[in-house]
Write an enzyme that holds these catalytic residues in place. Structure first.
Site, PDB file in Angstrom:
ATOM      1  N   GLY A  63       0.672  -1.019   0.141  1.00 52.81           N
ATOM      2  CA  GLY A  63      -0.155  -0.050  -0.029  1.00 52.81           C
ATOM      3  C   GLY A  63       0.810   1.154  -0.093  1.00 52.81           C
ATOM      4  N   LEU A  64       0.285   2.182   0.323  1.00 54.41           N
ATOM      5  CA  LEU A  64       1.262   3.608   0.303  1.00 54.41           C
ATOM      6  C   LEU A  64       2.427   3.399   1.140  1.00 54.41           C
ATOM      7  CD1 LEU A  64      -1.573   6.351   0.402  1.00 54.41           C
ATOM      8  CD2 LEU A  64      -0.082   5.691  -1.515  1.00 54.41           C
ATOM      9  N   ALA A  65       2.195   2.876   2.515  1.00 55.06           N
ATOM     10  CA  ALA A  65       3.073   2.572   3.313  1.00 55.06           C
ATOM     11  C   ALA A  65       4.218   1.802   2.918  1.00 55.06           C
ATOM     12  CB  ALA A  65       2.813   2.135   4.688  1.00 55.06           C
ATOM     13  N   SER A 305     -18.062   9.922  -0.466  1.00 53.94           N
ATOM     14  CA  SER A 305     -17.139  10.734  -0.140  1.00 53.94           C
ATOM     15  C   SER A 305     -17.544  12.120   1.240  1.00 53.94           C
ATOM     16  CB  SER A 305     -16.394  11.626  -1.210  1.00 53.94           C
ATOM     17  OG  SER A 305     -15.595  12.742  -0.535  1.00 53.94           O
ATOM     18  N   ARG A 351     -16.197  13.364  11.948  1.00 53.62           N
ATOM     19  CA  ARG A 351     -16.777  11.903  11.649  1.00 53.62           C
ATOM     20  C   ARG A 351     -17.284  11.269  12.794  1.00 53.62           C
ATOM     21  NH1 ARG A 351     -12.027   9.800   7.990  1.00 53.62           N
ATOM     22  NH2 ARG A 351     -12.089  11.230   6.138  1.00 53.62           N
ATOM     23  N   HIS A 426     -14.377   2.182   9.008  1.00 52.19           N
ATOM     24  CA  HIS A 426     -13.852   2.567   8.308  1.00 52.19           C
ATOM     25  C   HIS A 426     -12.243   2.545   8.357  1.00 52.19           C
ATOM     26  CE1 HIS A 426     -12.517   5.430   4.942  1.00 52.19           C
ATOM     27  NE2 HIS A 426     -12.360   6.326   5.626  1.00 52.19           N
ATOM     28  N   LEU A 466      -3.615   8.944   4.267  1.00 51.47           N
ATOM     29  CA  LEU A 466      -2.476   8.973   3.300  1.00 51.47           C
ATOM     30  C   LEU A 466      -1.185   9.573   3.366  1.00 51.47           C
ATOM     31  CD1 LEU A 466      -5.026   9.381   0.352  1.00 51.47           C
ATOM     32  CD2 LEU A 466      -4.451   7.403   1.304  1.00 51.47           C
TER      33      LEU A 466
HETATM   34  C1  LIG Z   1     -12.851   3.884   1.338  1.00 53.09           C
HETATM   35  C2  LIG Z   1     -11.704   4.368   2.015  1.00 53.09           C
HETATM   36  C3  LIG Z   1     -11.401   5.891   1.771  1.00 53.09           C
HETATM   37  C4  LIG Z   1     -10.294   6.452   2.278  1.00 53.09           C
HETATM   38  N1  LIG Z   1     -10.121   7.660   1.990  1.00 53.09           N
HETATM   39  C5  LIG Z   1      -9.134   8.394   2.702  1.00 53.09           C
HETATM   40  C6  LIG Z   1      -8.462   9.673   2.270  1.00 53.09           C
HETATM   41  O1  LIG Z   1      -9.581  10.301   1.568  1.00 53.09           O
HETATM   42  N2  LIG Z   1      -7.548  10.234   2.750  1.00 53.09           N
HETATM   43  C7  LIG Z   1      -6.714   9.751   3.563  1.00 53.09           C
HETATM   44  O2  LIG Z   1      -5.809  10.149   4.036  1.00 53.09           O
HETATM   45  N3  LIG Z   1      -7.202   8.174   4.106  1.00 53.09           N
HETATM   46  C8  LIG Z   1      -8.237   7.753   3.520  1.00 53.09           C
HETATM   47  N4  LIG Z   1      -8.584   6.259   3.966  1.00 53.09           N
HETATM   48  C9  LIG Z   1      -7.374   5.756   4.669  1.00 53.09           C
HETATM   49  C10 LIG Z   1      -6.276   4.983   3.982  1.00 53.09           C
HETATM   50  O3  LIG Z   1      -6.612   4.776   2.514  1.00 53.09           O
HETATM   51  C11 LIG Z   1      -5.526   3.919   4.605  1.00 53.09           C
HETATM   52  O4  LIG Z   1      -5.337   4.151   6.044  1.00 53.09           O
HETATM   53  C12 LIG Z   1      -4.104   3.709   3.984  1.00 53.09           C
HETATM   54  O5  LIG Z   1      -4.373   3.574   2.828  1.00 53.09           O
HETATM   55  C13 LIG Z   1      -3.464   2.539   4.469  1.00 53.09           C
HETATM   56  O6  LIG Z   1      -2.431   2.370   3.624  1.00 53.09           O
HETATM   57  P1  LIG Z   1      -1.199   1.112   4.381  1.00 53.09           P
HETATM   58  O7  LIG Z   1      -0.284   1.303   3.212  1.00 53.09           O
HETATM   59  O8  LIG Z   1      -0.906   1.328   5.487  1.00 53.09           O
HETATM   60  O9  LIG Z   1      -2.166  -0.259   3.832  1.00 53.09           O
HETATM   61  P2  LIG Z   1      -2.915  -0.838   2.752  1.00 53.09           P
HETATM   62  O10 LIG Z   1      -3.071   0.292   1.652  1.00 53.09           O
HETATM   63  O11 LIG Z   1      -4.033  -1.268   3.186  1.00 53.09           O
HETATM   64  O12 LIG Z   1      -1.954  -2.021   2.363  1.00 53.09           O
HETATM   65  C14 LIG Z   1      -1.780  -3.241   2.779  1.00 53.09           C
HETATM   66  C15 LIG Z   1      -0.834  -3.969   1.963  1.00 53.09           C
HETATM   67  O13 LIG Z   1      -0.493  -5.056   2.904  1.00 53.09           O
HETATM   68  C16 LIG Z   1      -0.723  -6.361   2.305  1.00 53.09           C
HETATM   69  N5  LIG Z   1      -0.894  -7.232   3.153  1.00 53.09           N
HETATM   70  C17 LIG Z   1      -1.861  -7.299   4.001  1.00 53.09           C
HETATM   71  N6  LIG Z   1      -1.875  -8.401   4.836  1.00 53.09           N
HETATM   72  C18 LIG Z   1      -0.856  -9.004   4.234  1.00 53.09           C
HETATM   73  C19 LIG Z   1      -0.419 -10.272   4.684  1.00 53.09           C
HETATM   74  N7  LIG Z   1      -0.828 -11.361   5.595  1.00 53.09           N
HETATM   75  N8  LIG Z   1       0.777 -10.699   3.962  1.00 53.09           N
HETATM   76  C20 LIG Z   1       1.041 -10.398   3.071  1.00 53.09           C
HETATM   77  N9  LIG Z   1       0.667  -8.841   2.662  1.00 53.09           N
HETATM   78  C21 LIG Z   1      -0.330  -8.431   3.225  1.00 53.09           C
HETATM   79  C22 LIG Z   1      -1.678  -6.177   0.946  1.00 53.09           C
HETATM   80  O14 LIG Z   1      -1.431  -6.972  -0.041  1.00 53.09           O
HETATM   81  C23 LIG Z   1      -1.548  -4.653   0.669  1.00 53.09           C
HETATM   82  O15 LIG Z   1      -0.406  -4.537  -0.111  1.00 53.09           O
HETATM   83  C24 LIG Z   1      -9.452   5.826   3.242  1.00 53.09           C
HETATM   84  C25 LIG Z   1      -9.848   4.264   3.448  1.00 53.09           C
HETATM   85  C26 LIG Z   1     -11.081   3.848   2.855  1.00 53.09           C
HETATM   86  C27 LIG Z   1     -11.204   2.404   3.430  1.00 53.09           C
END
Ligand SMILES: Cc1cc2nc3c(=O)[nH]c(=O)nc-3n(C[C@H](O)[C@H](O)[C@H](O)COP(=O)(O)OP(=O)(O)OC[C@H]3O[C@@H](n4cnc5c(N)ncnc54)[C@H](O)[C@@H]3O)c2cc1C
Ligand code: HEM
Ligand code: HEM
Ligand code: SF4
Ligand code: F3S
Ligand code: FES
Lengths: 662, 223, 249
Positions: A63-65, A305, A351, A426, A466
């Site tokens: 994901g982004l992180a 949204s 929220r 969420h 994000l």
């Molecule tokens: C509908 C929606 C709208 C949103 N809108 C906003 C917004 O407008 N602004 C904002 O700031 N935030 C928003 N958020 C929150 C934000 O999108 C998320 O918190 C953020 O993107 C999480 O990023 P991440 O990289 O931590 O995890 P994720 O993007 O969830 O990535 C997780 C990664 O881990 C991998 N993974 C998970 N479990 C395993 C495993 N067991 N083994 C191997 N790989 C695994 C997955 O394949 C994926 O690649 C929104 C969230 C949702 C649900």
């Protein structure tokens, strides 16, 4: 129950949890807050470029992180192995984020600054976040936008060619950068492309459709992971000098949420079982504007949204059990409850407040939509006024794609019939506890993005997840991982190491067990039941009675799961039931911890609302004297009482105040 | 070895577009020339002769004609070769067919480019044997191209074969003419409707022009 | 409503598949297509049969994970993703055929699940702007005309679902590749690598055994994100330009 020893006598013989040592140090440098990150970076040790190539870092999650971390670490010269469960790193759940990303650029000259973003975030988090971390987040936010633009992220622009901003989530300044309603997608594609570039150059080894099922800890350090290849079913181990978990949030413990279907807690939970503390599991964000549930078959909820609340008016009938269609309810029989209760902020309250207000009116029997009278879960979000005021054209230009999505899902035309919305799970503010370096309590295990307990405290402001994910991956982690790796070299580990053998064997055994139960209930039926339980008792409003009941029921259900679940097919093939079963099994354990955490925190704060702790007007009432701490839980065994470690929170720069939006 | 970029599917397509365009230019000329049939035998035969002596002596006898022939031959060869390579690639790209298939936008013309092309090739072969090389002589041989033509079209089978082939050429061009612009990177969202319209108009005009001759012969206008 | 489904079942990439018929009763028109399949799968599981494997994740039309050919059309009768298709688009008594994407470059993994790794490799070959972290100038140092930014955005919305390949009679990946070429090629940041990018991406596309494009347009007609056909022309333009350009590798 008492907070000190956590005993829950006389009902349950075993205490729900026990107290442990407080957490002494988060490793944030002392000194003025503006200088802390610089100082930390300056003091971080460096790794010689020639040695970097010999060092491997595992990054779980794209994901982004995860994608930003993977790309950046590879650019630095480390050998990176990257993992995700989807068929491509580009599909991580971050792709679904709609609204935008905050940054203290102050391009609008409207009084924004790093300090203000810092201040808003600490306050928005209801004073349950760390000042040092939040300040750093605000500092780094500026660089994120530069980085993304350089990668080609097509942010919205104005006619002059410069970036556009909007105000979001109740912020009083316009600091949100956005790409129509697809900001998360565009940011993720940017990070994915940076990651792809490194894959193409051979610096990152990508393992898609690969799920992490355990962490390998050797001599107290995180040294590898056990994975299952989701196509062949092969279980194998990967070794490294450091491990980064960026596996996202666990909102799917509620079954119905706005998260992608595959979002899970497994990676994080397995690390927790191996010794990493889990912080603030009960902090859950419920988003007020989602499309309501339409039937028992519902598999997920869709977010509309938040920006819709800028022009839509929220209302329900004044009379409980009013069966009339919305257009036949005259103005004076409508209750625009947000405008009524919060005249200053009206439909734009944060929220958590909007969500709870919706729940309250539905509990009063005034909910709308299909279903039995009194059990309807939905409120109207009405655009009639906006359409009259701005014209249908303007409304279409602003929200057209959202209206289309709504129409597609519900089959109703939101231009003529008011939308129905209801809150839904969420985001999860809890996660693995990390220090200032984003390192968990297991050395060498770093946790970033939504997977860590994060910088948001008890409530996350819109457009800041994000920001945090990218801050962690692009800018924070590379510095702190350097520092950790400079303390090496570590002993070589391979698959023959007893810890690795044991971890792999444990994973195999679990897979065998799941396949051998051969019961009479499907995985989803368990997941739905668990989710309903969590939503009812550990959702928008929590009570001691409900939580206690939930814990007992979760334990029973967990037992039942292991005796009645039915998983067809084998382990050595693509088996989606098996994947889900493993995830649900971990959700059971997490759910219990969430309830324990919610039960022990007898105050209300941010996303955690205890009915027992509210102001006379029904607002969340914090108890700073007793609860200004991070609750970090230590695992002691399935169903065993966890140990609570407290990290005291101190506020030097933002004065603690009660939030008020009246 | 040809560098990869000259073997890329996009480059092959560009080669088809350029050669296709050359052939279209010829066809336009050819159609206009054919209309001389309405000016009578002399005019038509003179035109045929003129084709062979134009530019003489600066260009050797038959020079222009041969230049055209060479350009055309090269075009046909490159066009067919590219089409074949691309068709084989497409075939390999989907080894397992769909059980159920529904078309959403693709036109009949775009779908029949390959088969249509092959039939056109067969037609051209027949056509050259008939009218240029003069080895087959449906309806009776003659030294006058005009007579060969009239004799030929008086045979209903021949006329119908020509007409069907012409329709196929029209179809091929209706898609192909627009496709040339898209392939050479000159189409855009705004220009697309214009180009498609232009392609259709030109194909209709061209085919109508060609059609006049066999139809007129059939109904006895020209004899 | 009651439906008859005919679904492609295939155990693994090496196995031969076939269409299998299932009856599903009491389908609500408000269900999404995937929820309808969930109902079937729950039943199959309880009957001890293996559920139908299909890819999905976000279920809101943005991750690009889901994808199946429904009644002969990629993603089914509406121009959207399979997860955003709802059962109200069908009627009681319908027979619905469901097949995986079919292309050599997208081998079937199981049932309706295919491997779209070829798309990732096309991006890896050049579908990016080289901007290592830390090297970026201030975001406002590069203004972008709004029209260009908007058009770049339109192309950037591609979700990598693969419907374009599934629908193309040539199984060509042109629309997907062109969307990326267009997104990056329209931005000033994308100029330095513009020529080499397109060459490398097209070479990779060919190497993955996709077919060539003959401008049929079926891809754009089914694309759930409305990626316009003109992006293909733009790719062609850039590629042909690169043949004379100095920048190509
Ligand atoms: C509908 C929606 C709208 C949103 N809108 C906003 C917004 O407008 N602004 C904002 O700031 N935030 C928003 N958020 C929150 C934000 O999108 C998320 O918190 C953020 O993107 C999480 O990023 P991440 O990289 O931590 O995890 P994720 O993007 O969830 O990535 C997780 C990664 O881990 C991998 N993974 C998970 N479990 C395993 C495993 N067991 N083994 C191997 N790989 C695994 C997955 O394949 C994926 O690649 C929104 C969230 C949702 C649900
Ligand atoms: C009814 C329509 C047509 C008529 C009446 C016609 C007539 C002729 C005649 C009379 C010639 C001989 C010219 C000469 O040698 O002096 C000729 C040559 C030729 N025609 Fe046509 N033609 C028709 C359609 C077409 C079409 C549709 C094509 C191509 C698709 C075509 C391709 C050619 C070619 C390639 C030659 C040979 C030119 C050369 O090398 O000498 N013709 N045609
Ligand atoms: C001889 C046999 C022929 C074959 C097998 C053939 C086949 C094809 C094929 C497969 C295409 C690509 C389809 C597409 O772009 O959609 C094509 C394109 C085209 N053909 Fe032909 N064709 C033949 C003859 C001709 C002739 C005689 C002409 C001209 C009169 C012609 C003109 C064109 C043009 C203009 C195009 C468009 C090029 C492009 O797509 O960019 N073709 N042909
Ligand atoms: S171009 Fe359209 S159909 Fe093709 S992958 Fe992208 S979104 Fe899917
Ligand atoms: S359908 Fe195929 S032929 Fe080209 S225009 Fe689309 S890729
Ligand atoms: S499941 Fe994500 S697009 Fe359909």
């Amino acid at each position: 129950m008492t907070a000190s020893d956590g005993s829950h006598a006389p009902m349950t013989p075993m205490p729900l949890y026990t107290d442990g040592e407080p957490i002494a140090d988060t490793k944030a440098p002392a000194g003025p807050i503006e200088a802390r990150w610089d100082e930390r970076r300056f003091n971080a040790r460096l790794v010689n470029p020639a040695n970097k190539r010999k060092l491997t870092v595992l990054v779980v999650g794209t994901g982004l992180a995860g994608a930003s971390a993977g790309a950046t670490l590879a650019e630095l010269g480390y050998h990176v192995k990257s993992f995700c469960y989807q068929d491509s790193p580009r599909r991580a759940h971050s792709i679904a984020a709609q609204g935008g990303i905050n940054a203290a650029k102050n391009y609008r000259n409207d009084g924004d600054s790093i300090h203000r973003l810092f201040y808003d975030t600490v306050k928005g988090g209801d004073f349950r976040a760390r000042e040092s971390n939040v300040y750093r987040l605000a500092q780094v936010s500026v660089e994120i936008i530069d980085q993304c633009v350089a990668q080609g992220v097509p942010f919205a622009r104005e006619y002059g060619g410069l970036l556009d901003n909007r105000s979001f989530g109740g912020a009083q300044v316009s600091r949100t950068f956005y790409a129509r309603g697809q900001t998360g997608q565009q940011l993720l594609i940017g990070a994915y492309q940076a990651l792809s570039r490194q894959i193409g150059l051979g610096n990152v080894e990508m393992h898609a459709r690969t799920e992490m099922l355990d962490l390998i800890v050797v001599d107290g350090r995180a040294r590898g992971i056990v994975t299952r290849d989701l196509v062949t079913g092969e279980i194998s181990s990967h070794f490294a000098d450091a491990v980064v978990l960026a596996t996202g949030g666990y909102g799917n413990v509620f079954f119905l949420s706005t998260n992608a279907k595959g979002c899970n807690v497994t990676a994080v939970w397995r690390a927790h079982r191996k010794g990493a503390l889990f912080a603030n599991p009960c902090y859950t964000q419920i988003h007020p504007t989602c499309i309501p549930v339409s039937g028992d078959y519902q598999s997920k909820l869709t977010l509309m949204s938040e920006s819709l609340r800028n022009d839509g008016r929220v209302w329900v009938p004044k009379k409980a059990g009013d069966e009339r269609p919305p257009n036949e309810i005259p103005e004076d029989e409508r209750d625009y409850y947000l405008e009524r209760i919060y005249p200053a902020f009206g439909n734009l309250v944060p929220r958590d407040i909007a969500s709870r207000a919706a729940k309250n009116v539905c509990d009063e029997g005034r909910g709308v939509g299909p279903g039995e009278s009194g059990h309807r879960q939905g409120v109207y979000l009405d655009f009639a006024d906006a359409i009259q005021r701005l014209g249908r054209k303007a409304v279409e230009a602003k929200y057209g794609n959202l209206f289309d999505m709504y129409a597609r899902i519900t089959g109703e035309d939101p231009y003529t019939v008011p939308m129905r919305i209801y809150p839904a799970v969420h985001y999860t503010m809890g996660g693995l506890w990390v220090d200032y370096d984003l390192q968990s309590t297991i050395p060498g295990l770093f946790v970033t993005g939504e997977a860590n307990f994060s910088d948001h405290g008890a409530n996350r402001l819109g457009a800041s997840a994000l920001m945090q994910g990218l801050a962690d991956g692009y800018f924070v982690l590379p510095n702190t991982v350097n520092d950790y790796l400079a303390s090496g070299p570590f002993e070589k580990v391979d698959a023959s190491h007893p810890e690795a053998v044991a971890a792999e064997e444990e994973v195999r055994e679990r897979v065998r067990r799941l396949l051998s139960v051969d019961g009479d209930r499907t995985v989803d039926s368990f997941h739905r039941e668990l989710g309903k339980l969590m939503w009812d008792y550990c959702g928008m409003e929590r009570t001691e009675e409900g939580l206690t009941k939930a814990i007992d029921r979760i334990r029973e259900l967990r037992e039942e799961f292991w005796t009645r679940v039915k998983v067809t097919g084998g382990g050595e093939e693509l088996n989606q039931s098996l994947e889900r079963a493993g995830r649900v099994a971990d959700f059971f354990e997490l759910a219990e911890l969430m309830c324990i955490d919610a039960l022990h925190r007898t105050e209300s704060c941010g996303g955690h609302f205890r009915a027992e702790s509210q102001t006379p007007e029904g607002e969340a009432l914090r108890d700073d004297e007793n609860f200004a701490y991070v609750a970090a839980w230590e695992y002691t065994g399935t169903g065993e009482p966890p140990v609570l470690h407290k990290e005291e929170l101190t506020y030097e720069y933002v004065k603690m105040t009660q939030r008020s939006y009246k | 070895m040809i560098p990869t970029r000259y073997r890329s599917s996009v480059f092959l397509k560009a080669a088809m577009a350029v050669t296709g365009a050359v052939m279209v230019l010829f066809l336009i000329m050819h159609m206009v020339g054919n209309l001389k049939a309405f000016e009578g035998q002399e005019s038509f035969d003179a035109y045929s002769h003129w084709l062979r002596v134009v530019g003489y002596p600066a260009v050797p006898e038959g020079g222009l004609l041969w230049a055209i022939r060479i350009a055309l031959t090269v075009s046909v060869v490159v066009h067919i070769a590219s089409a074949t390579v691309l068709a084989l690639r497409a075939r390999r790209a989907r080894p397992q067919r769909y059980q159920t298939r529904k078309r959403v936008r693709q036109s009949y013309a775009s779908r029949t480019m390959r088969w249509g092309g092959v039939i056109i090739a067969v037609f051209v072969l027949y056509h050259i044997l008939h009218l240029t090389v003069n080895v087959i002589a449906p309806g009776g041989a003659s030294d006058s191209p005009y007579e060969r033509l009239v004799n030929g079209f008086q045979q209903p089978l021949v006329a119908v074969f020509y007409i069907v082939s012409l329709l196929l050429v029209g179809l091929h061009l209706q898609h192909g003419l627009w496709s040339v612009f898209a392939t050479l990177g000159a189409s855009s969202g705004r220009r697309e409707p214009l180009l498609r319209g232009g392609a259709t108009a030109l194909s209709v005009l061209l085919i109508a022009g060609f059609m006049l001759v066999p139809v007129s012969v059939m109904i006895g206008w020209v004899s | 409503m009651n439906l008859t489904l005919r679904i492609w079942r295939q155990k693994g990439s090496e196995d031969k598949g076939r269409m299998v018929r299932y009856e599903v009763a009491d389908v609500s028109p408000d269900m999404s297509f995937l929820e309808m399949l969930d109902v079937l799968n729950e039943r199959l599981t309880l009957e001890g049969e293996e559920p139908v494997a299909f890819d999905h994740d976000c279920r809101e039309g943005i991750c690009g994970m889901c994808g199946m050919v429904i009644n002969g059309v990629a993603h089914g009768p509406e121009v959207t993703t399979a997860c955003q298709l709802h059962m109200r688009s069908f009627s009681d008594g319908d027979t619905i055929d469901i097949e995986p994407w079919r292309a050599k470059a997208f081998p079937v993994v199981k049932d309706l699940v295919v491997d779209r790794g070829a798309f990732d490799r096309i991006i890896q070959a050049g579908g990016y702007i080289s901007a290592p972290t830390g090297s970026a100038p201030d975001a406002h140092s590069i203004p972008v005309a709004k029209a260009d930014a908007d058009r770049a955005f339109d192309a950037a919305t591609c979700i990598g679902c693969g419907a374009c390949v599934a629908a193309c009679p040539n199984a060509s990946a042109m629309l997907f590749t062109a969307a990326k070429v267009t997104h990056l090629g329209l931005l000033p940041q994308g100029q330095p690598e513009r020529a080499s990018r397109v060459v490398r991406m097209v070479d990779q596309m060919d190497a993955e055994d996709f077919g060539g494009c003959t401008n049929i347009g079926e891809c754009a007609a089914v694309c759930p994100k409305g990626i316009p056909l003109e992006t293909i022309s733009r790719l062609n333009h850039d590629l042909l330009g690169s043949l004379s350009g100095a920048d190509a590798k």
